[in-house]
Design an enzyme around this catalytic site. Structure first.
Site, PDB file in Angstrom:
ATOM      1  N   ILE A 174      47.030  13.952   9.809  1.00 30.99           N
ATOM      2  CA  ILE A 174      47.267  13.552  11.200  1.00 30.99           C
ATOM      3  C   ILE A 174      48.370  12.508  11.180  1.00 30.99           C
ATOM      4  O   ILE A 174      48.168  11.408  10.653  1.00 30.99           O
ATOM      5  CB  ILE A 174      45.976  12.979  11.833  1.00 30.99           C
ATOM      6  CG1 ILE A 174      44.889  14.058  11.858  1.00 30.99           C
ATOM      7  CG2 ILE A 174      46.254  12.439  13.241  1.00 30.99           C
ATOM      8  CD1 ILE A 174      43.553  13.574  12.401  1.00 30.99           C
ATOM      9  N   TRP A 189      55.192  10.685   9.198  1.00 32.17           N
ATOM     10  CA  TRP A 189      54.380  10.631   7.973  1.00 32.17           C
ATOM     11  C   TRP A 189      54.847   9.413   7.202  1.00 32.17           C
ATOM     12  O   TRP A 189      56.015   9.299   6.835  1.00 32.17           O
ATOM     13  CB  TRP A 189      54.425  11.910   7.151  1.00 32.17           C
ATOM     14  CG  TRP A 189      55.754  12.571   6.972  1.00 32.17           C
ATOM     15  CD1 TRP A 189      56.946  11.968   6.682  1.00 32.17           C
ATOM     16  CD2 TRP A 189      56.027  13.969   7.065  1.00 32.17           C
ATOM     17  NE1 TRP A 189      57.937  12.898   6.578  1.00 32.17           N
ATOM     18  CE2 TRP A 189      57.404  14.140   6.802  1.00 32.17           C
ATOM     19  CE3 TRP A 189      55.243  15.099   7.301  1.00 32.17           C
ATOM     20  CZ2 TRP A 189      58.001  15.392   6.804  1.00 32.17           C
ATOM     21  CZ3 TRP A 189      55.840  16.337   7.296  1.00 32.17           C
ATOM     22  CH2 TRP A 189      57.204  16.477   7.052  1.00 32.17           C
ATOM     23  N   GLU A 236      42.955  20.412   2.644  1.00 32.86           N
ATOM     24  CA  GLU A 236      42.010  19.940   3.660  1.00 32.86           C
ATOM     25  C   GLU A 236      41.269  21.098   4.348  1.00 32.86           C
ATOM     26  O   GLU A 236      40.106  20.948   4.728  1.00 32.86           O
ATOM     27  CB  GLU A 236      42.736  19.116   4.733  1.00 32.86           C
ATOM     28  CG  GLU A 236      43.074  17.696   4.326  1.00 32.86           C
ATOM     29  CD  GLU A 236      44.341  17.545   3.485  1.00 32.86           C
ATOM     30  OE1 GLU A 236      44.961  18.565   3.142  1.00 32.86           O
ATOM     31  OE2 GLU A 236      44.703  16.396   3.168  1.00 32.86           O
ATOM     32  N   ASP A 285      49.922   0.409  17.705  1.00 27.03           N
ATOM     33  CA  ASP A 285      49.288   1.069  16.562  1.00 27.03           C
ATOM     34  C   ASP A 285      47.828   0.649  16.337  1.00 27.03           C
ATOM     35  O   ASP A 285      47.319  -0.242  17.011  1.00 27.03           O
ATOM     36  CB  ASP A 285      50.130   0.826  15.306  1.00 27.03           C
ATOM     37  CG  ASP A 285      50.341   2.104  14.531  1.00 27.03           C
ATOM     38  OD1 ASP A 285      49.338   2.800  14.278  1.00 27.03           O
ATOM     39  OD2 ASP A 285      51.499   2.409  14.187  1.00 27.03           O
TER      40      ASP A 285
HETATM   41  C1  LIG Z   1      44.549   9.139  15.265  1.00 32.47           C
HETATM   42  C2  LIG Z   1      45.224   8.971  13.947  1.00 32.47           C
HETATM   43  C3  LIG Z   1      46.594   8.778  13.893  1.00 32.47           C
HETATM   44  C4  LIG Z   1      47.242   8.640  12.665  1.00 32.47           C
HETATM   45  N1  LIG Z   1      48.592   8.482  12.643  1.00 32.47           N
HETATM   46  C5  LIG Z   1      49.250   8.439  11.471  1.00 32.47           C
HETATM   47  C6  LIG Z   1      50.667   8.390  11.442  1.00 32.47           C
HETATM   48  O1  LIG Z   1      51.327   8.356  12.476  1.00 32.47           O
HETATM   49  N2  LIG Z   1      51.277   8.352  10.221  1.00 32.47           N
HETATM   50  C7  LIG Z   1      50.574   8.382   9.053  1.00 32.47           C
HETATM   51  O2  LIG Z   1      51.179   8.392   7.980  1.00 32.47           O
HETATM   52  N3  LIG Z   1      49.215   8.405   9.051  1.00 32.47           N
HETATM   53  C8  LIG Z   1      48.545   8.458  10.243  1.00 32.47           C
HETATM   54  N4  LIG Z   1      47.181   8.524  10.252  1.00 32.47           N
HETATM   55  C9  LIG Z   1      46.436   8.427   8.980  1.00 32.47           C
HETATM   56  C10 LIG Z   1      46.486   9.698   8.155  1.00 32.47           C
HETATM   57  O3  LIG Z   1      46.049  10.783   8.916  1.00 32.47           O
HETATM   58  C11 LIG Z   1      45.608   9.529   6.917  1.00 32.47           C
HETATM   59  O4  LIG Z   1      46.145   8.515   6.108  1.00 32.47           O
HETATM   60  C12 LIG Z   1      45.454  10.798   6.086  1.00 32.47           C
HETATM   61  O5  LIG Z   1      44.674  10.505   4.939  1.00 32.47           O
HETATM   62  C13 LIG Z   1      46.771  11.316   5.646  1.00 32.47           C
HETATM   63  O6  LIG Z   1      46.565  12.531   4.974  1.00 32.47           O
HETATM   64  P1  LIG Z   1      47.356  12.862   3.631  1.00 32.47           P
HETATM   65  O7  LIG Z   1      46.655  12.095   2.538  1.00 32.47           O
HETATM   66  O8  LIG Z   1      47.197  14.328   3.489  1.00 32.47           O
HETATM   67  O9  LIG Z   1      48.752  12.419   3.819  1.00 32.47           O
HETATM   68  C14 LIG Z   1      46.499   8.673  11.471  1.00 32.47           C
HETATM   69  C15 LIG Z   1      45.130   8.870  11.519  1.00 32.47           C
HETATM   70  C16 LIG Z   1      44.486   9.031  12.743  1.00 32.47           C
HETATM   71  C17 LIG Z   1      43.009   9.258  12.774  1.00 32.47           C
HETATM   72 MN   LIG Z   2      46.170  15.448   2.061  1.00 31.35          MN
END
Ligand SMILES: Cc1cc2nc3c(=O)[nH]c(=O)nc-3n(C[C@H](O)[C@H](O)[C@H](O)COP(=O)(O)O)c2cc1C
Ligand SMILES: [Mn+2]
Length: 484
Positions: A174, A189, A236, A285
């Site tokens: 996300i 990201w 996932e 944020d």
């Molecule tokens: C509502 C919400 C918004 C998020 N927004 C971001 C974002 O804008 N950028 C980011 O890097 N992680 C964001 N995150 C956190 C990531 O989703 C989280 O770190 C996740 O583990 C990333 O997955 P990955 O390990 O596959 O990269 C958000 C989480 C939530 C619940």
């Molecule tokens: Mn992941």
């Protein structure tokens, strides 16, 4: 039980009295944020805004806004059931129990697990309507402008799907997306996330494009799976299937070589171009502060597909607690057994809402040898996204890490700051505003365990004050007599 799509979950929540339909006209500029913020901070219901000012698509918010609703979304009544299931699967990895029956049961369990892996389907509700080229209009989405100083409107609950250009392994995260115009958005990201790794890999390979697909909606377990900080080698969607006990149905995208959850409400297909960056933000944020405008990749949309009469799922973040806290807390519970495989001394872990995950990690350990608390700090700083933990507090195994009163009491009593605070440095979350430079800075570990000769402390350590059982029982039995 598992839900097929978002609508089934909406119906379920409504039957539980945990969802309100709002018929009054409400604007997706600021007004919805304020309503959802009040709801999440008071343990209020999920919100389905049916009458969105200037849009004809309903907006769904706060579905994960309590621990109970996250548990329901994951098909359990309490999250502890999930931890137990994760523990059982990891036990399979250790090898089957002895005896013929045990081995057969394990084989059965493994076959069951295989059946929960993603399943490709040909016809998908998420492609009932397919828009390409000039027909794509992101401005038709009722995306929120969340806070007064936000740079614009953001898609806040997207499942961003990409494949590692080297290994081909899929990732789902996300990551919010700022809408720039009808066909482009930002791709936020952060540096340490798996999507950003795919982007860097496509840059190194001199690829022209990294294909990306974005799903909005789908079954609630799959939506939630986007927060999972699992190793990059894990998918996932597979984990979601395991939790649901049922395969997630996926469908091939129309314009990119990726698959998306068939039961999503909306899908955006497209690509990012290595090297193309654009300012993203400011955005209010989940730290409770605005993150400033920073350069992030640009997402170009090549197709937008959706269900007929789609629902637009979204969330708001801001000063904690907001919905993301409840989503992340469940992820921490699910992953505890995996963490304990590497760190068996860890009894429990808590990331309080106020710390926005990366600012504060409280961990309880069973201490056995000199330097043990420090070993755990360094291990956590080397483990997945825990690399970003700015403060780690280590307490003894008998301390309830979920009780801020007990933690404050133990920590402040038990530390000699000069001996028990460890400073280290390393990667820091993109959202941190306190480090002198972005992305790199210092970390603090606090060893708040009881100290003894093992720790080179020769003074006597005092016992906790506890009343004897006899007197407690006596006072219990005479309580009415006291007339208090
Ligand atoms: C509502 C919400 C918004 C998020 N927004 C971001 C974002 O804008 N950028 C980011 O890097 N992680 C964001 N995150 C956190 C990531 O989703 C989280 O770190 C996740 O583990 C990333 O997955 P990955 O390990 O596959 O990269 C958000 C989480 C939530 C619940
Ligand atoms: Mn992941």
């Amino acid at each position: 039980m598992s839900f097929r799509d978002l609508r089934e979950f909406v119906d379920f929540l409504e039957a539980k009295g945990a969802l309100r339909r709002i018929k009054a006209p409400v604007s997706c500029e600021l007004e919805m944020t304020e309503i959802a913020d009040r709801a999440v901070k008071s343990g209020g219901p999920a919100l389905l805004f049916e009458n969105v000012v200037d849009y004809d698509i309903p907006v769904l918010m706060n579905i994960f806004g309590t621990h109970q609703r996250v548990a329901w979304a994951l098909g359990v009544e309490t999250l502890d059931e999930l931890t137990e299931r994760a523990r059982k699967v990891l036990e399979l990895v250790k090898g089957p129990p002895s005896g013929m029956m045990g081995k057969l049961r394990t084989l059965g369990d493994l076959a069951g697990l295989a059946r929960t892996q993603p399943k490709l389907v040909r016809n998908a509700p998420c492609q009932e309507v397919v828009l390409t080229g000039e027909d794509i209009d992101l401005n038709a989405l009722p995306a929120l402008k969340c806070w007064p100083m936000d740079a614009g409107r953001f898609i806040t609950l997207p499942l961003v799907i990409s494949r590692d250009p080297e290994t081909g392994v899929r990732n789902v995260g996300i990551y919010r997306m700022q809408i720039y115009d009808a066909r482009t958005t930002g791709m936020h990201w952060q540096t340490h996330k798996v999507g950003a790794h795919h982007y860097r890999a496509s840059e190194s390979a001199n690829d022209e494009r990294l294909e990306v697909a974005v799903a909005l909606g789908g079954d609630p377990t799959t939506i939630w799976s986007g927060v999972l900080p699992i190793p990059p080698s894990m998918d996932e969607i597979g984990v979601s299937g395991f939790i649901r006990g049922e395969a997630v149905e996926m469908v091939k995208c129309r314009t990119v070589d990726l698959e998306v959850p068939a039961h999503a409400e909306f899908v955006l297909e497209g690509y990012v171009t290595p090297g193309e960056l654009r300012p993203e933000g400011p955005f209010g944020d989940h730290t409770g502060y605005y993150s400033p405008a920073e350069e992030y990749p640009v997402f170009h949309v090549t197709a937008m597909t959706h269900r007929r009469e789609p629902i637009y799922p979204t969330t708001m973040v801001g000063r904690p607690p907001t919905e993301d806290y409840f989503m992340g807390a469940a992820a921490a519970k699910l992953l505890l057994p995996a963490l304990q495989m590497f760190l068996p001394e860890v009894v429990d872990i808590n990331m309080p809402a106020e710390g926005a995950f990366h600012n504060l990690v409280i961990v309880a350990i069973k201490k056995e040898y000199p330097g043990h608390a420090r070993k755990v700090m360094h291990a956590l700083w080397g483990l997945g996204l825990l690399m970003l933990a700015k403060t780690i507090i280590v307490v003894d195994h008998f301390v309830n890490v979920h009780d801020p009163s007990e933690v404050s009491w133990r920590v402040t009593n038990n530390i000699d700051p000069a001996s028990d605070v460890v400073f280290a440095d390393g990667p820091i979350d993109d959202l941190d505003h306190a480090t002198p430079v972005p992305k790199f800075g210092s970390k603090m570990g606090i060893d708040a365990t009881a100290k003894g000769p093992m720790d080179g402390r020769m003074r006597e350590w005092p016992p906790d004050i506890v009343m004897s059982k006899e007197i407690k029982d006596l006072v219990d039995s005479r309580w009415d007599e006291y007339g208090i």
